[in-house]
Design an enzyme around this catalytic site. Structure first.
Site, short mmCIF file in Angstrom:
data_model
loop_
_atom_site.label_atom_id
_atom_site.label_comp_id
_atom_site.label_asym_id
_atom_site.label_seq_id
_atom_site.Cartn_x
_atom_site.Cartn_y
_atom_site.Cartn_z
N GLY A 114 0.83 -1.33 0.21
CA GLY A 114 -0.21 -0.02 -0.16
C GLY A 114 0.80 1.38 0.03
O GLY A 114 2.09 1.17 -0.33
N HIS A 151 4.74 2.48 -7.98
CA HIS A 151 3.87 1.54 -7.95
C HIS A 151 2.97 1.36 -9.18
O HIS A 151 2.52 0.35 -9.72
CB HIS A 151 2.83 1.39 -6.72
N ASP A 153 14.21 -2.11 -5.36
CA ASP A 153 14.68 -3.19 -4.22
C ASP A 153 15.28 -4.31 -5.19
O ASP A 153 14.79 -5.19 -5.30
CB ASP A 153 13.34 -3.64 -3.57
O1 PAF Z 1 8.31 -4.51 -2.06
C1 PAF Z 1 7.25 -4.49 -1.22
O2 PAF Z 1 6.33 -3.65 -1.11
C2 PAF Z 1 7.13 -5.87 -0.27
O3 PAF Z 1 8.31 -6.12 0.10
C3 PAF Z 1 6.37 -6.92 -1.13
C4 PAF Z 1 6.86 -7.62 -2.25
C5 PAF Z 1 4.91 -6.41 -1.36
C6 PAF Z 1 5.96 -7.97 0.08
O4 PAF Z 1 5.48 -7.84 1.27
#
Ligand code: PAF
Length: 292
Positions: free
Chosen positions: A41, A47, A160
C-alpha cells in the site's frame, strides 16, 4: 469501501473471493493471463508504473495491499506504517488494476502457520546483512500471495534490487509457475528514487536525500571514463553524499551473486547499492555500472 471508476474493478479478501473472480474471467476468456503487483500500500507513481507494466503483459491485473508483519525488523515500524486502503485501491484501479486483493493477516498466515521460505546466500549481503529476517518474511509472503492469486506474471521494482534477485531465485528454486518482471526505478524530478518513505522527509531532508542519486550517477560517469578501482569509486560516492546522511551500507557488488567486489576483480557490470538514513528515514537506491 467505495471505489468510483470507469474500470470494472473488484475487491477480494480471501482465497474464495479470488477463486470466484478467476472463474468469472474464465467464462468469457479461456485461461486468461493474470498479472500481479504485490504491494504494502501507500502507493506512489513507482507502484503505478508496475501496474501499467503488468497490464502490458497480462489481460487482468491484481494488486495486493498487505502490510506484511513478518518482514519488519521492529513492531513499532510495523504499527506506524501508513495505511489508507480506500485511497490505494482507487489509485490502483485508476492505473488499470482489475482487482484489489486485501487479505487480513489470518488469510496470509492461517492460525498455527509455522512454515517459512528461507533465503540462501543472496540474502547475506546489503539489506539482508542489516535487516535480519527481512527477506525470509518477504519470500514467505510473496510465495503465499503467488499461491493465492495464481498469477502468471508478477512485477517488482528494481529499486529493491536485492528483493527482485531473491524473488527470481525463489521462483526458480520452488518451480513457481510465475514469470518475474523487473521495472526500472521511478524517480522524482531531482532524481530521488520514489518511495513511500519520502513523504516522511522535511523539505530540507529531501534536498539532502537528492545527493544519493547525484553521487551514484557521478560514480557511473567515472566508470564510463574508465575508473575501475572499486574502492575509489565508493570513496567518490561518499565525498558527494551530503554529510548529514548516515550510511547503512554502500557497496559495489556483483549484480548476480550480490557479493561485494574486491578491487582487483574485473567485471563488465557492477551494482552500486546504497542504504542510508536521512532524518531517521531509511532510504535505498542502486545503479548498475557498465550496463549501457
Ligand atoms: O516491495 C514490497 O512492497 C514488499 O516487500 C512486498 C513485495 C509487497 C512483500 O510484502
Amino acid at each position: 469501501m467505495n471505489i468510483s471508476s470507469s474500470h470494472h474493478s473488484t475487491l477480494l479478501y480471501d482465497a474464495t473471493d479470488l477463486q470466484r473472480w478467476r472463474e468469472s474471467l474464465s467464462s468469457h476468456d479461456h485461461r486468461p493471463l493474470i498479472g500481479f503487483v504485490p504491494t504494502m500500500g501507500d502507493l506512489h507513481e513507482g507502484h503505478l508504473s508496475l501496474v501499467r507494466e503488468a497490464k502490458r503483459h497480462a489481460q487482468y491485473v491484481v494488486v495486493s495491499l498487505f502490510v506484511n508483519p513478518t518482514q519488519f525488523n521492529n513492531a513499532s515500524d510495523f504499527e506506524a506504517y501508513h495505511r489508507d486502503e480506500s485511497r490505494d485501491a482507487q489509485v490502483a484501479v485508476n492505473a488499470g488494476a482489475d482487482a484489489i486483493f486485501l487479505p487480513s493477516p489470518g488469510v496470509i498466515y492461517p492460525s498455527g502457520a509455522q512454515t517459512w521460505v528461507n533465503v540462501g546466500a543472496l540474502g547475506d549481503h546489503l539489506c539482508g546483512a542489516t535487516r535480519p529476517g527481512h527477506f525470509r518474511g518477504v519470500c514467505t509472503v510473496v510465495n503465499a500471495l503467488f499461491n493465492l492469486v495464481r498469477c502468471h506474471i508478477a512485477v517488482f521494482g528494481e529499486k529493491d534490487y536485492q528483493q527482485l534477485s531473491i524473488i527470481r531465485q525463489m521462483t526458480r528454486d520452488l518451480h513457481l509457475p510465475v514469470k518475474i518482471i523487473g521495472v526500472p526505478t521511478a524517480r522524482e524530478s531531482g532524481g530521488l528514487a520514489m518511495s513511500s518513505r519520502n513523504t516522511r522527509l522535511t523539505p530540507a531532508g529531501r534536498r539532502e536525500a537528492m545527493s544519493i542519486y547525484k553521487s551514484l550517477t557521478n560514480a557511473q560517469r567515472l566508470w564510463r571514463e574508465g575508473e575501475r578501482e572499486h574502492s575509489s569509486l565508493v570513496e567518490e560516492v561518499k565525498r558527494e553524499l551530503s554529510p548529514l546522511l548516515k550510511i547503512d551500507y554502500l557497496t559495489l557488488c556483483d549484480p548476480h551473486s550480490l557479493q561485494p567486489l574486491a578491487d582487483e576483480q574485473q567485471t563488465h557490470t557492477a551494482l552500486l547499492a546504497i542504504a542510508c538514513f536521512v532524518e531517521e528515514v531509511r532510504l535505498i537506491d542502486n545503479l548498475m555500472l557498465g550496463s549501457s
